[in-house]
Design an enzyme around this catalytic site. Structure first.
Site, short mmCIF file in Angstrom:
data_model
loop_
_atom_site.label_atom_id
_atom_site.label_comp_id
_atom_site.label_asym_id
_atom_site.label_seq_id
_atom_site.Cartn_x
_atom_site.Cartn_y
_atom_site.Cartn_z
N ARG A 1 58.92 61.58 33.29
CA ARG A 1 60.05 60.76 33.75
C ARG A 1 61.32 61.30 33.12
NH1 ARG A 1 60.93 58.76 28.79
NH2 ARG A 1 59.09 58.27 27.54
N ASN B 1 56.13 63.81 28.93
CA ASN B 1 56.70 62.59 29.52
C ASN B 1 57.07 62.87 30.95
OD1 ASN B 1 56.53 60.78 27.31
ND2 ASN B 1 58.19 61.88 26.33
N GLY C 1 55.71 55.18 20.09
CA GLY C 1 55.31 55.22 18.68
C GLY C 1 54.34 54.11 18.28
N GLU D 1 52.68 65.85 23.78
CA GLU D 1 52.53 65.09 25.02
C GLU D 1 53.57 65.51 26.05
OE1 GLU D 1 53.31 60.92 25.22
OE2 GLU D 1 55.12 61.03 24.02
N LYS E 1 45.02 66.27 13.86
CA LYS E 1 45.51 66.74 12.57
C LYS E 1 46.93 66.22 12.39
CE LYS E 1 45.23 69.45 8.96
NZ LYS E 1 44.16 69.21 7.96
N ILE F 1 50.41 66.85 11.14
CA ILE F 1 51.25 67.98 10.73
C ILE F 1 52.27 67.43 9.73
CG2 ILE F 1 52.75 69.85 11.56
CD1 ILE F 1 50.12 70.02 13.01
#
Ligand code: ADP
Length: 455
Positions: free
Chosen positions: A292, A290, A165, A288, A201, A203
């Site tokens: 892992r 991840n 984040g 995205e 954009k 959301i």
């Protein structure tokens, strides 16, 4: 099969991996920093080796040191856990060069999916819906603004190499673009040592819905259903649940198939997560991947009965997946609360210190993944998450009740934690009714502005 595994991590995830290895008959090597001599992972592993001083950059991020430890201890594989080196393609490549199996995907896949702009490109080419956004990453605000003007406001400026984040800013009007871009970029530079940003954009009030996937080297790819991770503070997850109460069986299937297609397009192997944002109209967009194991993997284990760490180790050993898509069933409802050593009254500031009294809840359907114990000193150097409380019950209502009861029983004294804050969330009417989206914390607590008190 892997014979001896070095765990390049600490805390609860290292303990979680050690436990899986023990059940599978795999020998374990813990690496630890000077600050972790008395940590549970150091004490529980078959062998342990010190890799440097407390600060992460000198120990858990020191690739040469960790690989030397793996060679000296004759480990044939390395599990990176999450955080630290888990998404570092250079480390994965170095493991390969030392003939040590990295438990995760190929280094090229890690680096392609680790760059959000690259990942978006791969997904767009594979026909996966992505949030409308920049065609190329931008390092100058003017280039970013051109993209923002084209996409239309509100937009979100993100770090191309981001995670956790960090380096993210929402821009609602064009006049604010320059200042918000610079703020996000400054944070990006200090967190990731990189200045490339991209714009997409924004959301409004979506849910964060992610799909767990497993892929082996024999071309089998399955998904294990979804997790709703909408309860976030500053874009970081706090509470997760599986399944998501807002999607129909038809949408679940469609999203699951899309996630499998995305993993195939990425050339993926091992356990991974495809993250989507789901808007109110039921449109979903890839944000995205991840590459892992995730913090929140335990709720998927609870509702599927599949041990994800064991699957990871099987895949890394070259074995085929132990399950087929048609065998995977979701039973009941699971919730996870992340308990952090931080003070909600002081803007969630990390609060390391000594745990003077500890009591864990138990009972049917209650699981605790943690590395803390009575008298344990939480070191100041690492992530503040100290415990994951996971409950599973027949349906969502029963799981919410079980979580409230378990949180009520959990005692951690000597340090500040977000335990009471979690309890308040669980008791809120909207949470109870499943009316949640990524703006939940901001709209229900003054925490968005820094304080934990209710609005
Ligand atoms: P990180 O890698 O830092 O975790 P993500 O891209 O996974 O970043 O996003 C983290 C969170 O930020 C999401 O779960 C969501 O709450 C918010 N977010 C990211 N992109 C958007 C977007 N385009 N619109 C709205 N919210 C977003």
């Amino acid at each position: 099969m892997i014979q001896k595994l070095l765990i390049a991590n600490r805390g609860e995830i290292a303990v979680r991996i050690i436990r899986a290895c023990r059940e599978m008959g795999i020998k374990t090597v813990a690496v630890y920093s000077k600050a972790d001599e008395e940590s549970l992972h150091t004490l529980l592993a078959d062998e342990a080796i010190c890799i440097g001083p407390g600060p992460s950059k000198d120990s858990y991020l020191n690739m040469e040191q960790i690989l030397s430890a793996a060679v000296v201890m004759q480990a044939d594989a390395v599990h990176p856990g999450f955080g630290f080196l888990s998404e570092n393609s250079r480390f994965a490549r170095m493991c390969g060069q030392c003939h040590i199996k990295f438990v995760g995907p190929d280094p090229e896949v890690i680096s392609r999916m680790g760059n959000k702009a690259e990942a978006r490109k791969t997904m767009t080419e594979a026909g996966i819906p992505v949030v409308p956004g920049s065609r190329e990453p931008a390092t100058e605000w003017q280039a970013g603004k051109e993209e923002a003007d084209r996409i239309g406001y509100p937009v979100i400026v993100k770090a191309a190499l981001g995670g956790g984040g960090k380096g993210m800013r929402i821009v609602r009007v064009p006049e604010d673009f320059e200042s918000q871009f610079h703020m996000a970029q400054r944070e990006t530079e200090s967190a990731f040592g990189d200045s490339s940003m991209y714009v997409e954009k924004y959301i409004e009030n979506p849910r964060h819905v992610e799909f767990q996937i497993l892929a082996d080297e024999h071309g089998n790819v399955v998904h294990l259903g979804e997790r709703d991770c909408s309860i976030q503070r500053r874009h970081q997850k706090l509470i997760e649940e599986a399944p998501c109460c807002a999607i129909s069986e038809e949408l679940r299937q469609r999203m699951g198939e899309t996630a499998v297609r995305a993993a195939k397009a990425a050339g993926y192997e091992n356990a991974g997560t495809i993250e989507f944002l789901l808007d109110r109209e039921g449109n979903f967009y890839f944000i995205e991947m991840n590459t892992r194991i995730q913090v929140e993997h335990g709720i998927t284990e609870a509702v599927t009965g599949i041990d994800l760490i064991k699957e990871q180790l099987r895949i890394a050993s070259g074995l085929p997946l132990s399950v087929r898509q048609e065998d995977i069933r979701i039973h009941g409802h699971a919730i996870e609360c992340r308990i952090n050593a931080e003070d909600p009254e002081r803007n969630f500031m990390p609060c390391p210190g000594v745990i003077t009294n500890l009591h864990f809840p138990g009972g049917n359907g209650v699981r605790i993944d943690s590395a803390v114990y009575n008298g344990y000193q939480v070191p100041p150097y690492y992530d503040s998450m100290i415990l994951k409380l996971i409950v599973c019950a027949s349906d969502r209502e029963a799981a919410v009740r079980k979580m409230r009861s378990a949180l009520g029983e959990l005692v951690i004294e000597g340090i500040h934690t977000n335990l009471d804050f979690q309890y308040e969330i669980l008791c809120s009417r909207d949470y109870e009714e499943g009316n949640i989206d990524t703006s939940f914390i901001e709209s229900h607590f003054a925490a968005g502005a820094g304080q934990a008190g209710r609005l």
